[in-house]
Motif scaffolding. Structure first.
Motif: not given
Length: 107
Positions: A55-61
Motif C-alpha cells: 500500500r505504501e509503495l503504491a502510494a509512493v509510485l
C-alpha cells in the motif's frame, strides 16, 4: 526532510516505533513526501506486513512513478516472493536513477 532523516536514523538504531512517529510526522507536514512514505514501507516490510508495504509503495509510485527507492523496495519484495524476473525489473528501474547505488548493484 529532517523528520524523515530522523526516521531513518531511528531505523538504524533499531527503534521502529520512533521511526514510525518521525515518518508519520513528516507526512502530516508534507503528505506527498515520498521519502517518508518509503520509510513507512520499509518498516512494514521489516515487520512482515506485506499489505501495508504494498500500500505504501503504491502510494509512493502514484506520487512519483520514477522514485528509485520504491523500485528498490519493490525489487526486495518481489525477490522475497521468489519472483526473480520481477525483482530484476524493479532493480533495473532503480538503477536508472541511481546508477551507482551500491545496495541495488549488489542485488
Amino acid at each position: 526532510r529532517v523528520l524523515a532523516m530522523l526516521g531513518h536514523l531511528a531505523v538504524r538504531s533499531g527503534d521502529m516505533g520512533e521511526a514510525r512517529r518521525h515518518f508519520e510526522a513528516a507526512l502530516r507536514v508534507a503528505p506527498t513526501f515520498v521519502e517518508a512514505r518509503a520509510g513507512l514501507a520499509t518498516l512494514a516490510m521489516m515487520a512482515g506486513d506485506r499489505e501495508a508495504a504494498d500500500r505504501e509503495l503504491a502510494a509512493v509510485l502514484a506520487i512519483d512513478p520514477q522514485f528509485p527507492g520504491a523500485h528498490r523496495l519493490l525489487g526486495d519484495r518481489r525477490y522475497a516472493d521468489g519472483d526473480f524476473a520481477a525483482a530484476l525489473a524493479e532493480y533495473e528501474k532503480a538503477l536508472v536513477a541511481w546508477p551507482d547505488d551500491f545496495r541495488t548493484l549488489l542485488q
